[in-house]
Enzyme design. Structure first.
Site, PDB file in Angstrom:
ATOM      1  N   ARG A   1      36.465  63.807 -23.911  1.00 55.75           N
ATOM      2  CA  ARG A   1      37.396  63.362 -24.949  1.00 55.75           C
ATOM      3  C   ARG A   1      36.983  62.067 -25.628  1.00 55.75           C
ATOM      4  NH1 ARG A   1      42.165  62.518 -20.469  1.00 55.75           N
ATOM      5  NH2 ARG A   1      41.296  60.748 -19.342  1.00 55.75           N
TER       6      ARG A   1
ATOM      7  N   GLU B   1      32.722  50.362 -22.264  1.00 54.39           N
ATOM      8  CA  GLU B   1      33.927  51.031 -22.768  1.00 54.39           C
ATOM      9  C   GLU B   1      34.178  50.526 -24.189  1.00 54.39           C
ATOM     10  OE1 GLU B   1      35.869  53.224 -21.164  1.00 54.39           O
ATOM     11  OE2 GLU B   1      35.241  53.056 -19.057  1.00 54.39           O
TER      12      GLU B   1
END
Length: 434
Positions: free
Chosen positions: A196, A400
């Site tokens: 995702r 991230e």
């Protein structure tokens, strides 16, 4: 925290999945909440997530002895969820509306016109830069890679790192400079290990594009390509990625089936055969962090691991980065332990902080830096631990990307270029200083 005892007393909510005319799950009316818990209640809450109708999106260690979970709650369950009176912040009022902001998947836009870019090394023109204005179907990512290679034919080749569970080739590109193919230590990038996290493959492709486009006109880029071989795999979980585009946008794992369970998928990034069975991974096949039945038993992990092992045994790996979203973190080893330190931990910490500073200088986006376990959460069986201690990469990080929860995994397409620009600046700093 008394409210978690209340959660555990509530019967699981069964909600029928809504799909559109193309068979894709609909998230209209879902709200996203950030729920806070402490260490004492964590195990109970993790178990409860599997039986609730909520979708776990992310978790974060947060401040001392506290964690927060980002969870998406369907409209049918909102009254029951809110009646629990949890310590929760609303991040998104309508997840379906956020997904709409990603825009429709766009086809490969063709090649640049009127741009000389990479001069003498060039074959065909580079892909159009408008590629970075939208998200794209999986097949078009493969076309994009082929077009990049065709534009840099003397200094690149397409590579493969095994095959997925459903039989898709894990495709990437290898770039090199004046030293010749395979003559220098490796820089190894993985994107989209979690299906995702669409911004990761787009950002990795942006960096690849800029390496090729600037090799002949930027001395810093020429230096890094002349001194290191880049091995770049933008989508290492192709089955899961395709599934997010055709069926379930928020799918995380691969699409591996196993005997004895109807649950599908293993978290490839909890499947690395090093410190595999510790905290931060699950033995439950239905969990988002299911680690598999045995270390390294996913075909995707086998492929990218074997490729990485070969690089480590060859000229060695200078830098490994596993690109993720979301949260805005630069994470150094280790994930399996909050006390263990890499041999060069001090150097990595300094480089991470300064890379974060270089990122922030572009658009003001702030990245938190630190060791994975103590900064984010425990991650047994993770990639950067494996590359640090087994493959012996000098630097092994997880990054991230954007954002911190406003859009989460469904980052609007109009932020792709900005994410690429700031990540490019961070990498240029890192390459010049490691």
């Amino acid at each position: 925290m008394r409210f978690f005892r209340a959660v555990l007393l509530i019967a699981p909510l069964v909600v029928g999945v809504q799909v559109d005319r193309r068979g894709r799950e609909i998230y209209d009316g879902y709200k996203v909440f950030r729920v806070v818990t402490d260490d004492g209640e964590l195990a109970d809450f993790e178990a409860q997530l599997e039986s609730m109708s909520a979708i776990e999106l992310s978790r974060n260690r947060g401040h001392i002895d506290a964690h927060h979970f980002d969870i998406a709650v369907p409209p049918e369950s909102l009254d029951a969820f809110e009646a629990l009176n949890l310590e929760a912040e609303t991040l998104t009022e309508d997840l379906g509306a956020d997904i709409a902001l990603e825009g429709e998947l766009q086809p490969f836009p063709g090649l640049e016109t009127g741009v000389s870019g990479i001069s003498a090394q060039a074959g065909a023109a580079l892909p159009s830069f408008s590629w970075f204005s939208a998200y794209h179907p999986y097949a078009d990512h493969l076309t994009f890679l082929r077009s990049l290679q065709a534009a840099f034919p003397s200094n690149s080749e397409l590579i493969t790192a095994g095959t997925s569970f459903e039989g898709r080739t894990i495709q990437g590109i290898h770039l090199w400079g004046s030293g010749g193919k395979g003559s220098k230590p490796a820089i190894y990038y993985h994107g989209n290990v979690h299906a995702r996290e669409w911004i990761t493959s787009m950002t990795v492709e942006y960096i690849t594009y800029q390496l090729i486009n600037n090799y002949s006109n930027d001395t810093a880029v020429k230096a890094v390509l002349d001194n290191y071989d880049f091995y770049i795999l933008p989508i290492v979980n192709p089955d899961g990625f395709v599934y997010t585009q055709t069926t379930t946008r928020l799918w995380r794992k691969n699409r591996q089936t196993r005997s004895g369970t109807s649950s599908v998928g293993t978290d490839i990034n909890r499947n690395w055969p090093y410190q595999w069975s510790g905290a931060g991974s699950s033995t439950s096949p239905g969990s988002e962090t299911y680690r598999g039945a045995a270390p390294g038993d996913t075909p995707e992990n086998t492929g990218i691991r074997t490729f990485g092992d070969q690089l480590g045994a060859g000229k060695g790996i200078k830098l490994y980065i596993d690109w993720h979203s979301y949260g805005q973190y630069i994470l150094t080893p280790y994930g399996y332990s909050c006390s263990a330190k890499a041999p060069n931990q001090s150097k990595q910490d300094t480089l991470a902080r300064n890379t974060g500073t270089a990122i922030a200088a572009v658009h003001g986006t702030r990245f938190t830096t630190g060791q994975t376990c103590s900064t984010l959460y425990a991650t047994a069986g993770g990639s950067n631990d494996y590359f640090t201690d087994v493959t012996k990469a000098e630097i092994a990080w997880a990054i991230e990307l954007r954002d911190t929860g406003t859009y989460g995994f469904t980052l609007p397409a109009n932020q792709i270029i900005a994410s690429g620009e700031e990540s490019w600046a961070g990498q240029k700093y890192l390459w010049a200083n490691f």
